[in-house]
Design a protein around this motif. Structure first.
Motif, short mmCIF file in Angstrom:
data_model
loop_
_atom_site.label_atom_id
_atom_site.label_comp_id
_atom_site.label_asym_id
_atom_site.label_seq_id
_atom_site.Cartn_x
_atom_site.Cartn_y
_atom_site.Cartn_z
N PHE A 11 0.89 -1.16 0.00
CA PHE A 11 0.00 0.00 0.00
C PHE A 11 0.92 1.21 0.00
O PHE A 11 1.61 1.46 1.00
CB PHE A 11 -0.92 0.02 1.22
CG PHE A 11 -2.03 -1.00 1.15
CD1 PHE A 11 -3.01 -0.92 0.17
CD2 PHE A 11 -2.10 -2.04 2.06
CE1 PHE A 11 -4.03 -1.86 0.10
CE2 PHE A 11 -3.13 -2.98 2.01
CZ PHE A 11 -4.09 -2.88 1.02
N ILE A 16 2.97 -4.69 2.83
CA ILE A 16 2.12 -5.30 3.86
C ILE A 16 2.23 -6.82 3.82
O ILE A 16 2.32 -7.47 4.85
CB ILE A 16 0.65 -4.87 3.66
CG1 ILE A 16 0.52 -3.34 3.72
CG2 ILE A 16 -0.25 -5.54 4.67
CD1 ILE A 16 0.95 -2.71 5.01
N PRO A 35 -1.43 -11.35 15.15
CA PRO A 35 -1.77 -10.06 15.73
C PRO A 35 -2.46 -9.13 14.74
O PRO A 35 -2.35 -9.30 13.53
CB PRO A 35 -0.42 -9.48 16.16
CG PRO A 35 0.64 -10.37 15.63
CD PRO A 35 0.01 -11.63 15.16
N SER A 36 -3.17 -8.17 15.28
CA SER A 36 -3.83 -7.15 14.49
C SER A 36 -2.78 -6.41 13.66
O SER A 36 -1.70 -6.10 14.15
CB SER A 36 -4.53 -6.20 15.46
OG SER A 36 -5.12 -5.17 14.75
N GLY A 37 -3.09 -6.18 12.40
CA GLY A 37 -2.17 -5.46 11.52
C GLY A 37 -1.13 -6.35 10.86
O GLY A 37 -0.28 -5.85 10.11
N SER A 38 -1.21 -7.65 11.07
CA SER A 38 -0.19 -8.54 10.50
C SER A 38 -0.45 -8.86 9.03
O SER A 38 0.40 -9.46 8.37
CB SER A 38 -0.08 -9.83 11.32
OG SER A 38 -1.33 -10.49 11.38
N GLY A 39 -1.63 -8.48 8.52
CA GLY A 39 -1.90 -8.68 7.09
C GLY A 39 -2.90 -9.78 6.78
O GLY A 39 -3.07 -10.15 5.62
N LYS A 40 -3.61 -10.27 7.80
CA LYS A 40 -4.54 -11.39 7.60
C LYS A 40 -5.66 -11.01 6.63
O LYS A 40 -5.95 -11.75 5.68
CB LYS A 40 -5.14 -11.85 8.94
CG LYS A 40 -4.10 -12.24 9.99
CD LYS A 40 -4.74 -12.69 11.29
CE LYS A 40 -5.59 -11.64 11.98
NZ LYS A 40 -4.84 -10.45 12.46
N SER A 41 -6.29 -9.87 6.88
CA SER A 41 -7.40 -9.45 6.00
C SER A 41 -6.89 -9.16 4.60
O SER A 41 -7.53 -9.53 3.61
CB SER A 41 -8.09 -8.19 6.55
OG SER A 41 -8.71 -8.48 7.78
N THR A 42 -5.76 -8.50 4.51
CA THR A 42 -5.19 -8.18 3.20
C THR A 42 -4.94 -9.46 2.42
O THR A 42 -5.23 -9.55 1.22
CB THR A 42 -3.89 -7.38 3.36
OG1 THR A 42 -4.17 -6.20 4.13
CG2 THR A 42 -3.32 -6.97 2.01
P1 ADP Z 1 -5.07 -7.76 9.99
O1 ADP Z 1 -6.28 -8.21 9.28
O2 ADP Z 1 -4.08 -8.85 10.28
O3 ADP Z 1 -5.38 -6.99 11.23
P2 ADP Z 1 -4.74 -5.99 7.73
O4 ADP Z 1 -4.53 -6.86 6.54
O5 ADP Z 1 -6.09 -5.41 7.89
O6 ADP Z 1 -4.26 -6.76 9.04
O7 ADP Z 1 -3.73 -4.79 7.67
C1 ADP Z 1 -2.34 -4.95 7.56
C2 ADP Z 1 -1.70 -3.59 7.41
O8 ADP Z 1 -2.07 -3.04 6.15
C3 ADP Z 1 -2.12 -2.59 8.46
O9 ADP Z 1 -1.00 -1.83 8.83
C4 ADP Z 1 -3.13 -1.72 7.73
O10 ADP Z 1 -3.12 -0.41 8.25
C5 ADP Z 1 -2.61 -1.76 6.31
N1 ADP Z 1 -3.69 -1.57 5.32
C6 ADP Z 1 -4.72 -2.44 5.14
N2 ADP Z 1 -5.51 -2.00 4.13
C7 ADP Z 1 -4.97 -0.85 3.68
C8 ADP Z 1 -5.33 0.10 2.66
N3 ADP Z 1 -6.41 -0.09 1.88
N4 ADP Z 1 -4.53 1.17 2.50
C9 ADP Z 1 -3.43 1.35 3.25
N5 ADP Z 1 -3.04 0.50 4.23
C10 ADP Z 1 -3.80 -0.57 4.45
#
Ligand code: ADP
Ligand code: MG
Length: 240
Positions: A11, A16, A35-42
């Protein structure tokens, strides 16, 4: 069924996902923790191309879906996704919510789609709610409808991103039960969750993600019983 090769996602300047390799077999239930922010959702969003990977390859049922010429919608139809927030259409009834994609996207015959929808409502224990509106449902019921809606497209894999995180505690179990029965029927599933008991019971394999990589993976016994990495032990120490 899914084959991920050196997947990265940036990003802006921030990387990420930092090179993920993963194979998921048909019928496998893979649970992603970390952990939160580790990239699971991404990572989940990259799998069904809701996010466009920066580099690397994803194959789905043998097809290179990250190829520029591949029709993204084709892959998405076969991958159901359920989010933390249910994203039901508020002005449509439960039945209308479920019918929308099969009828509009798959051009299914309405009577047939309705019959299938009723079966799905039965599966999630909510036949009686077919004419209700989302605002008349509890959080747990909404999430079960969201699952039924995803199943209506007859996906080959289901992706779940913290499906119970927004629920009151007393409603978590009913959603996990639906997911468990799906797993037992052989559905291929990738699940991000903080429900460690569920992960242990239902997961075939647990992946621990940290800092955009899969740091460690193994069977539930291996990962929960004898984690090898310090960071995994640290994380489990906080959540178990
Ligand atoms: P998790 O699901 O493990 O909590 P995320 O995948 O949501 O982690 O996010 C991983 C990192 O990517 C975080 O630092 C988040 O701020 C960043 N991030 C996620 N989506 C975006 C986006 N659309 N634009 C910029 N940064 C993003
Ligand atoms: Mg997330």
């Amino acid at each position: 069924m899914i084959n991920v090769n050196q997947l990265t996602k940036n990003f802006g300047q921030l990387q990420i996902l930092k090179g993920i390799d993963l194979e998921i077999g048909k019928g496998e239930v893979v649970v992603l923790i970390g952990p939160s922010g580790s990239g699971k959702s991404t990572f989940l969003r990259c799998l069904n191309l809701l996010e466009v990977p920066t580099s690397g390859e994803i194959r789905f049922e043998g097809q290179l879906i990250t190829d520029k010429n591949y029709d993204i919608n084709k892959a998405r139809e076969k991958m159901g996704m359920v989010f933390q927030h249910f994203n039901l259409f508020p002005h449509k009834s439960v039945m209308e919510n479920i019918l929308l994609a099969p009828v509009k996207v798959k051009k299914k015959n309405k009577a047939e789609a309705e019959q299938h929808a009723m079966e799905l409502l039965k599966t999630v224990g909510l036949e009686a709610k077919k004419d209700a509106y989302p605002s008349q449902l509890s959080g747990g019921q909404k999430q079960r409808i969201a699952i039924a809606r995803a199943l209506a497209m007859e996906p080959h894999v289901m992706l779940f991103d913290e499906p119970t995180s927004a629920l009151d505690p007393e409603m978590v179990g009913e959603v996990l039960d639906v997911m468990k029965s799906l797993a037992e029927k052989g559905m291929t599933m990738v699940i991000v969750t903080h429900e460690m008991g569920f992960a242990r019971e239902v997961g075939d394999r647990i992946l621990f993600m940290d800092g955009g990589v899969i740091l460690e993976q193994g069977s539930p016994e291996e990962l929960f019983g004898s984690p090898k990495q310090e960071r995994t032990r640290d994380f489990l120490g906080k959540v178990l």
